[in-house]
Motif scaffolding. Structure first.
Motif, PDB file in Angstrom:
ATOM      1  N   CYS A 246       3.501   5.657  -1.436  1.00 29.48           N
ATOM      2  CA  CYS A 246       2.570   5.111  -0.457  1.00 29.48           C
ATOM      3  C   CYS A 246       1.578   6.190  -0.052  1.00 29.48           C
ATOM      4  O   CYS A 246       1.929   7.371   0.046  1.00 29.48           O
ATOM      5  CB  CYS A 246       3.305   4.618   0.779  1.00 29.48           C
ATOM      6  SG  CYS A 246       4.181   3.063   0.552  1.00 29.48           S
TER       7      CYS A 246
ATOM      8  N   TYR B 143      -4.537   0.525   3.124  1.00 29.56           N
ATOM      9  CA  TYR B 143      -3.182   0.952   2.788  1.00 29.56           C
ATOM     10  C   TYR B 143      -2.935   0.721   1.295  1.00 29.56           C
ATOM     11  O   TYR B 143      -3.351  -0.299   0.740  1.00 29.56           O
ATOM     12  CB  TYR B 143      -2.156   0.164   3.606  1.00 29.56           C
ATOM     13  CG  TYR B 143      -2.414   0.191   5.092  1.00 29.56           C
ATOM     14  CD1 TYR B 143      -1.809   1.149   5.906  1.00 29.56           C
ATOM     15  CD2 TYR B 143      -3.266  -0.743   5.685  1.00 29.56           C
ATOM     16  CE1 TYR B 143      -2.055   1.179   7.269  1.00 29.56           C
ATOM     17  CE2 TYR B 143      -3.520  -0.721   7.050  1.00 29.56           C
ATOM     18  CZ  TYR B 143      -2.919   0.238   7.841  1.00 29.56           C
ATOM     19  OH  TYR B 143      -3.161   0.266   9.184  1.00 29.56           O
TER      20      TYR B 143
ATOM     21  N   GLU C 286      -0.301   7.885   2.763  1.00 25.15           N
ATOM     22  CA  GLU C 286      -0.258   8.064   4.204  1.00 25.15           C
ATOM     23  C   GLU C 286      -1.113   9.257   4.574  1.00 25.15           C
ATOM     24  O   GLU C 286      -0.836  10.381   4.139  1.00 25.15           O
ATOM     25  CB  GLU C 286       1.174   8.260   4.699  1.00 25.15           C
ATOM     26  CG  GLU C 286       2.072   7.048   4.506  1.00 25.15           C
ATOM     27  CD  GLU C 286       3.458   7.234   5.088  1.00 25.15           C
ATOM     28  OE1 GLU C 286       3.693   8.296   5.714  1.00 25.15           O
ATOM     29  OE2 GLU C 286       4.295   6.328   4.937  1.00 25.15           O
ATOM     30  N   SER C 287      -2.173   9.013   5.319  1.00 20.12           N
ATOM     31  CA  SER C 287      -3.126  10.053   5.700  1.00 20.12           C
ATOM     32  C   SER C 287      -3.625  10.814   4.473  1.00 20.12           C
ATOM     33  O   SER C 287      -3.815  12.027   4.501  1.00 20.12           O
ATOM     34  CB  SER C 287      -2.492  11.030   6.703  1.00 20.12           C
ATOM     35  OG  SER C 287      -2.094  10.344   7.868  1.00 20.12           O
TER      36      SER C 287
ATOM     37  N   GLN D 242      -9.399   9.378   2.131  1.00 19.41           N
ATOM     38  CA  GLN D 242      -7.945   9.366   2.251  1.00 19.41           C
ATOM     39  C   GLN D 242      -7.298   8.317   1.344  1.00 19.41           C
ATOM     40  O   GLN D 242      -6.185   7.854   1.600  1.00 19.41           O
ATOM     41  CB  GLN D 242      -7.502   9.153   3.705  1.00 19.41           C
ATOM     42  CG  GLN D 242      -7.976  10.253   4.637  1.00 19.41           C
ATOM     43  CD  GLN D 242      -7.464  10.100   6.047  1.00 19.41           C
ATOM     44  OE1 GLN D 242      -6.437   9.464   6.286  1.00 19.41           O
ATOM     45  NE2 GLN D 242      -8.154  10.691   7.006  1.00 19.41           N
ATOM     46  N   THR D 243      -8.015   7.951   0.273  1.00 15.88           N
ATOM     47  CA  THR D 243      -7.488   6.941  -0.638  1.00 15.88           C
ATOM     48  C   THR D 243      -8.064   7.163  -2.023  1.00 15.88           C
ATOM     49  O   THR D 243      -8.667   8.214  -2.296  1.00 15.88           O
ATOM     50  CB  THR D 243      -7.797   5.521  -0.100  1.00 15.88           C
ATOM     51  OG1 THR D 243      -7.173   4.552  -0.926  1.00 15.88           O
ATOM     52  CG2 THR D 243      -9.292   5.262  -0.018  1.00 15.88           C
TER      53      THR D 243
END
Length: 279
Positions: free
Chosen positions: A189, A154, A191-192, A116-117
């Motif tokens: 950003c 994050y 996010e998920s 997820q990144t």
């Protein structure tokens, strides 16, 4: 004799340090394949751990067959393979690997993970997996460590080259054309696993202020990493560096030039901040 656990990731991964525990277990699959790829995969005398390299412009997206060859190669070396890759919301590599694994007779030996990144965020996940594997931690416990880490990472990116986002299938053509014509630098950003527009940076100083505001949203920070692309130098970020070192003195802070694979998706003039909270 086979090693117990190996790690396969993609070449958007960047690491917080050059050497880390278990790095010898990590292999890299490029998100794009060049004409010399198969030879590097099959070269049994290859000294580097990376299974493939993109060295020319005649690249094409990794295919299911490319991935199958990689998995079979790794199966000869490891009993089990953990495969953390960049977010499936950003690039379809996850789905290609998933399809390839499903067609292998020993599919249970491969453990695919959507990180997820991307970039440093993915690198942190790989470092956790590799360090755990090097200590002979059971596979289920490693997977649990990864699952615990994913929601603690994050990222925010300020992107200038919107045409790259279009080529990556993340925005439509009109958004790219208008955005570049107006000189916009949207801040996105994660996010998920999905890139969400949050702000529009007016200039570098404004981007740094937005990054600082982003960092202040967190309390128990373990790691902060800055990535920066073409046209930027480390001294450009001295204000942000000073703020972080003063306010988050117990966190590890590092700075990294964006790698080619990530810049091929987000653009070569991207800057980003990655934060990992304590697990």
């Amino acid at each position: 004799m086979k090693s117990r656990i190996g790690i396969l990731t993609d070449d958007t991964a960047q690491y917080t340090v050059d050497k880390f525990s278990g790095s010898h277990l990590v292999h890299t699959l490029p998100i794009s394949i060049d004409s010399n790829w198969l030879n590097s995969v099959q070269d049994k005398n290859e000294q580097k751990q990376s299974l493939a390299y993109c060295t020319n412009r005649n690249n094409h997206p990794a295919t299911e067959e490319d991935i199958r060859k990689t998995l079979l190669c790794l199966n000869e070396k490891y009993n089990e393979v953990i495969i953390p890759v960049l977010s499936k919301q950003i690039n379809p590599l996850y789905y290609l690997i998933e399809e390839s694994i499903a067609k292998l007779p020993n599919s249970a030996s491969f453990h695919l993970v959507d990180s997820q990144t991307i970039a440093i965020g993915l690198g942190i996940i790989v470092q956790i997996a590799a360090g755990s594997a090097s200590r002979n931690i059971p596979i289920d416990d490693i997977k649990q460590k990864i699952r615990s880490a994913v929601p603690k990472i994050y990222s925010i990116f300020c992107v200038k080259n919107l045409s790259y986002l279009y080529w990556s299938g993340l925005i439509d053509l009109a958004q790219a054309v208008v955005g570049e014509y107006l000189g916009l630098s949207p801040c996105l950003c994660l996010e998920s696993g999905r890139l969400i527009p949050m702000h529009k940076a007016k200039n570098l100083r404004h981007s740094i202020d937005l990054f600082w505001e982003f960092a202040l949203e967190f309390d128990n920070i373990n790691n902060i990493a800055l990535i920066y692309g073409d046209g930027f130098e480390l001294q450009d970020f001295h204000i942000l560096r000073s703020r972080i070192n003063h306010h988050f003195s117990t966190a590890t802070f590092s700075e990294h030039k964006i790698n080619k694979a990530t810049s091929s998706i987000l653009g070569p003039q991207t800057i980003g901040l990655v934060i990992m909270e304590d697990i």
